[in-house]
Motif scaffolding. Structure first.
Motif, PDB file in Angstrom:
ATOM      1  N   LEU A 145      10.537   3.705  -6.152  1.00 35.45           N
ATOM      2  CA  LEU A 145       9.963   2.374  -6.314  1.00 35.45           C
ATOM      3  C   LEU A 145      11.035   1.370  -6.717  1.00 35.45           C
ATOM      4  O   LEU A 145      11.044   0.230  -6.249  1.00 35.45           O
ATOM      5  N   GLY A 146      11.943   1.795  -7.591  1.00 33.98           N
ATOM      6  CA  GLY A 146      13.015   0.923  -8.042  1.00 33.98           C
ATOM      7  C   GLY A 146      14.004   0.582  -6.944  1.00 33.98           C
ATOM      8  O   GLY A 146      14.710  -0.423  -7.025  1.00 33.98           O
ATOM      9  N   GLY A 147      14.054   1.402  -5.911  1.00 31.99           N
ATOM     10  CA  GLY A 147      14.907   1.085  -4.771  1.00 31.99           C
ATOM     11  C   GLY A 147      14.367  -0.061  -3.944  1.00 31.99           C
ATOM     12  O   GLY A 147      15.092  -0.648  -3.147  1.00 31.99           O
ATOM     13  N   PHE A 148      13.100  -0.372  -4.133  1.00 33.04           N
ATOM     14  CA  PHE A 148      12.518  -1.488  -3.386  1.00 33.04           C
ATOM     15  C   PHE A 148      12.115  -2.643  -4.293  1.00 33.04           C
ATOM     16  O   PHE A 148      12.393  -3.790  -3.998  1.00 33.04           O
ATOM     17  N   LEU A 149      11.456  -2.340  -5.396  1.00 34.79           N
ATOM     18  CA  LEU A 149      10.989  -3.385  -6.302  1.00 34.79           C
ATOM     19  C   LEU A 149      12.036  -3.700  -7.353  1.00 34.79           C
ATOM     20  O   LEU A 149      12.734  -2.798  -7.825  1.00 34.79           O
ATOM     21  N   PRO A 150      12.149  -4.958  -7.771  1.00 35.95           N
ATOM     22  CA  PRO A 150      12.988  -5.246  -8.930  1.00 35.95           C
ATOM     23  C   PRO A 150      12.335  -4.670 -10.185  1.00 35.95           C
ATOM     24  O   PRO A 150      11.140  -4.389 -10.208  1.00 35.95           O
ATOM     25  N   ARG A 151      13.108  -4.457 -11.225  1.00 33.89           N
ATOM     26  CA  ARG A 151      12.588  -3.790 -12.416  1.00 33.89           C
ATOM     27  C   ARG A 151      11.646  -4.677 -13.232  1.00 33.89           C
ATOM     28  O   ARG A 151      10.644  -4.218 -13.750  1.00 33.89           O
ATOM     29  N   TRP A 152      11.988  -5.951 -13.394  1.00 37.66           N
ATOM     30  CA  TRP A 152      11.236  -6.816 -14.301  1.00 37.66           C
ATOM     31  C   TRP A 152      10.591  -7.970 -13.555  1.00 37.66           C
ATOM     32  O   TRP A 152      11.125  -8.464 -12.573  1.00 37.66           O
TER      33      TRP A 152
ATOM     34  N   LYS B 240       8.192  15.454 -15.330  1.00 37.09           N
ATOM     35  CA  LYS B 240       9.139  14.391 -15.684  1.00 37.09           C
ATOM     36  C   LYS B 240      10.075  14.112 -14.520  1.00 37.09           C
ATOM     37  O   LYS B 240      10.371  12.960 -14.208  1.00 37.09           O
ATOM     38  N   ALA B 241      10.542  15.181 -13.874  1.00 35.14           N
ATOM     39  CA  ALA B 241      11.448  15.017 -12.738  1.00 35.14           C
ATOM     40  C   ALA B 241      10.742  14.328 -11.571  1.00 35.14           C
ATOM     41  O   ALA B 241      11.320  13.447 -10.917  1.00 35.14           O
ATOM     42  N   LYS B 242       9.497  14.707 -11.321  1.00 35.00           N
ATOM     43  CA  LYS B 242       8.743  14.078 -10.233  1.00 35.00           C
ATOM     44  C   LYS B 242       8.511  12.597 -10.515  1.00 35.00           C
ATOM     45  O   LYS B 242       8.658  11.750  -9.631  1.00 35.00           O
ATOM     46  N   ARG B 243       8.152  12.288 -11.751  1.00 39.20           N
ATOM     47  CA  ARG B 243       7.907  10.893 -12.103  1.00 39.20           C
ATOM     48  C   ARG B 243       9.183  10.070 -12.027  1.00 39.20           C
ATOM     49  O   ARG B 243       9.181   8.925 -11.553  1.00 39.20           O
ATOM     50  N   LEU B 244      10.289  10.645 -12.466  1.00 45.19           N
ATOM     51  CA  LEU B 244      11.574   9.952 -12.386  1.00 45.19           C
ATOM     52  C   LEU B 244      11.945   9.689 -10.927  1.00 45.19           C
ATOM     53  O   LEU B 244      12.434   8.618 -10.578  1.00 45.19           O
ATOM     54  N   HIS B 245      11.681  10.676 -10.073  1.00 43.98           N
ATOM     55  CA  HIS B 245      11.982  10.510  -8.652  1.00 43.98           C
ATOM     56  C   HIS B 245      11.176   9.364  -8.044  1.00 43.98           C
ATOM     57  O   HIS B 245      11.712   8.511  -7.337  1.00 43.98           O
ATOM     58  N   VAL B 246       9.879   9.324  -8.339  1.00 44.56           N
ATOM     59  CA  VAL B 246       9.037   8.259  -7.802  1.00 44.56           C
ATOM     60  C   VAL B 246       9.446   6.915  -8.388  1.00 44.56           C
ATOM     61  O   VAL B 246       9.471   5.900  -7.682  1.00 44.56           O
ATOM     62  N   ALA B 247       9.799   6.883  -9.670  1.00 49.75           N
ATOM     63  CA  ALA B 247      10.245   5.632 -10.292  1.00 49.75           C
ATOM     64  C   ALA B 247      11.517   5.128  -9.617  1.00 49.75           C
ATOM     65  O   ALA B 247      11.684   3.922  -9.402  1.00 49.75           O
ATOM     66  N   ARG B 248      12.392   6.034  -9.243  1.00 50.85           N
ATOM     67  CA  ARG B 248      13.620   5.626  -8.559  1.00 50.85           C
ATOM     68  C   ARG B 248      13.334   5.170  -7.131  1.00 50.85           C
ATOM     69  O   ARG B 248      13.985   4.255  -6.628  1.00 50.85           O
TER      70      ARG B 248
ATOM     71  N   GLU C 266       0.822  -1.205   0.000  1.00 53.55           N
ATOM     72  CA  GLU C 266       0.000   0.000   0.000  1.00 53.55           C
ATOM     73  C   GLU C 266       0.857   1.256   0.000  1.00 53.55           C
ATOM     74  O   GLU C 266       0.500   2.249  -0.617  1.00 53.55           O
ATOM     75  N   ARG C 267       2.005   1.215   0.644  1.00 52.41           N
ATOM     76  CA  ARG C 267       2.906   2.372   0.593  1.00 52.41           C
ATOM     77  C   ARG C 267       3.460   2.584  -0.810  1.00 52.41           C
ATOM     78  O   ARG C 267       3.603   3.726  -1.257  1.00 52.41           O
ATOM     79  N   LEU C 268       3.781   1.508  -1.507  1.00 51.00           N
ATOM     80  CA  LEU C 268       4.303   1.632  -2.869  1.00 51.00           C
ATOM     81  C   LEU C 268       3.244   2.234  -3.800  1.00 51.00           C
ATOM     82  O   LEU C 268       3.544   3.126  -4.610  1.00 51.00           O
ATOM     83  N   ILE C 269       2.023   1.752  -3.702  1.00 50.57           N
ATOM     84  CA  ILE C 269       0.960   2.263  -4.565  1.00 50.57           C
ATOM     85  C   ILE C 269       0.649   3.716  -4.230  1.00 50.57           C
ATOM     86  O   ILE C 269       0.409   4.535  -5.121  1.00 50.57           O
TER      87      ILE C 269
ATOM     88  N   ARG D 235       7.467  -8.261 -17.926  1.00 51.02           N
ATOM     89  CA  ARG D 235       6.773  -6.991 -17.757  1.00 51.02           C
ATOM     90  C   ARG D 235       7.556  -6.091 -16.823  1.00 51.02           C
ATOM     91  O   ARG D 235       8.133  -6.549 -15.840  1.00 51.02           O
ATOM     92  N   ASP D 236       7.564  -4.804 -17.104  1.00 55.24           N
ATOM     93  CA  ASP D 236       8.223  -3.811 -16.271  1.00 55.24           C
ATOM     94  C   ASP D 236       7.338  -3.534 -15.052  1.00 55.24           C
ATOM     95  O   ASP D 236       6.251  -2.977 -15.180  1.00 55.24           O
ATOM     96  N   ILE D 237       7.798  -3.920 -13.874  1.00 57.12           N
ATOM     97  CA  ILE D 237       6.990  -3.800 -12.653  1.00 57.12           C
ATOM     98  C   ILE D 237       6.820  -2.339 -12.255  1.00 57.12           C
ATOM     99  O   ILE D 237       5.731  -1.923 -11.845  1.00 57.12           O
ATOM    100  N   ILE D 238       7.870  -1.533 -12.383  1.00 52.50           N
ATOM    101  CA  ILE D 238       7.800  -0.124 -11.990  1.00 52.50           C
ATOM    102  C   ILE D 238       6.762   0.606 -12.839  1.00 52.50           C
ATOM    103  O   ILE D 238       5.937   1.361 -12.327  1.00 52.50           O
ATOM    104  N   GLU D 239       6.775   0.360 -14.138  1.00 50.37           N
ATOM    105  CA  GLU D 239       5.802   0.997 -15.021  1.00 50.37           C
ATOM    106  C   GLU D 239       4.389   0.505 -14.728  1.00 50.37           C
ATOM    107  O   GLU D 239       3.430   1.259 -14.842  1.00 50.37           O
ATOM    108  N   LYS D 240       4.262  -0.757 -14.334  1.00 50.79           N
ATOM    109  CA  LYS D 240       2.928  -1.264 -14.004  1.00 50.79           C
ATOM    110  C   LYS D 240       2.374  -0.544 -12.787  1.00 50.79           C
ATOM    111  O   LYS D 240       1.198  -0.174 -12.756  1.00 50.79           O
ATOM    112  N   VAL D 241       3.217  -0.307 -11.780  1.00 53.03           N
ATOM    113  CA  VAL D 241       2.756   0.419 -10.592  1.00 53.03           C
ATOM    114  C   VAL D 241       2.394   1.847 -10.975  1.00 53.03           C
ATOM    115  O   VAL D 241       1.337   2.357 -10.592  1.00 53.03           O
ATOM    116  N   LEU D 242       3.260   2.508 -11.743  1.00 51.98           N
ATOM    117  CA  LEU D 242       3.029   3.912 -12.092  1.00 51.98           C
ATOM    118  C   LEU D 242       1.837   4.087 -13.028  1.00 51.98           C
ATOM    119  O   LEU D 242       1.007   4.969 -12.826  1.00 51.98           O
ATOM    120  N   VAL D 243       1.760   3.281 -14.053  1.00 50.52           N
ATOM    121  CA  VAL D 243       0.740   3.491 -15.080  1.00 50.52           C
ATOM    122  C   VAL D 243      -0.567   2.776 -14.724  1.00 50.52           C
ATOM    123  O   VAL D 243      -1.612   3.412 -14.584  1.00 50.52           O
TER     124      VAL D 243
END
Length: 163
Positions: free
Chosen positions: A84-91, A74-82, A49-52, A100-108
């Motif tokens: 999320l990427g610090g906790f979740l694996p990318r694929w 773009k900067a805000k989205r990149l920050h959030v992607a990073r 729930e924190r990630l979402i 499937r790209d997990i980070i993009e799935k959470v974001l999009v």
């Protein structure tokens, strides 16, 4: 005294516990429904729930195509992607065998799907005791998860051949 030390330890050290929740969270995002023990499901709920929520707080910048965003968004989205990427694996590999790209799935996907919901993105359904060790088991799933369809015979063969 255990002041300020909330959360279950699971008889694991910090690194092992963090790795376990990284894997559980990645599988939950990828498959949107997993079966695990009650205690792990309850702790995984906090993590997921924190990630979402991090993705959802971006607003429409989370699911707007990247080339249509302003430089600040773009900067805000990149920050959030990073973050999320610090906790979740990318694929992650879906049930059908598609990578499937997990980070993009959470974001999009998830940020858009949960945009109107004020919280409570997961549901825990108790299953009963596990046969081997009598551990209480649960299904943890994302709210509004699509129903699970059985694999087609061809897709099941391809998925088992990929393993």
């Amino acid at each position: 005294m255990r002041h300020g030390k909330d959360g279950r330890q699971f008889s694991r050290n910090t690194a092992h516990r963090r790795a376990m929740f990284r894997n559980l969270a990645a599988n939950l995002v990828t498959h949107e429904r997993i079966i695990t023990t009650d205690a792990k499901a309850k702790e995984l709920r906090r993590v997921a729930e924190r990630l979402i929520t991090k993705a959802k707080r971006l607003g429409t910048a989370a699911y707007t195509p990247f080339d249509q965003l302003s430089p600040i968004d773009k900067a805000k989205r990149l920050h959030v992607a990073r973050l999320l990427g610090g906790f979740l694996p990318r694929w992650g590999v879906e049930r059908t065998g598609v990578k499937r790209d997990i980070i993009e799935k959470v974001l999009v996907d998830l940020a858009k799907r949960m945009a109107e919901r004020p919280g409570g993105y997961t549901r825990i359904i108790k299953l009963g005791p596990r046969r081997g060790d009598n551990a209480s088991m649960s299904i943890i799933e994302l709210i509004d998860a699509p129903p699970v369809k059985p694999l087609e015979p061809e897709a099941a063969e391809e998925a088992s051949a990929a393993e």
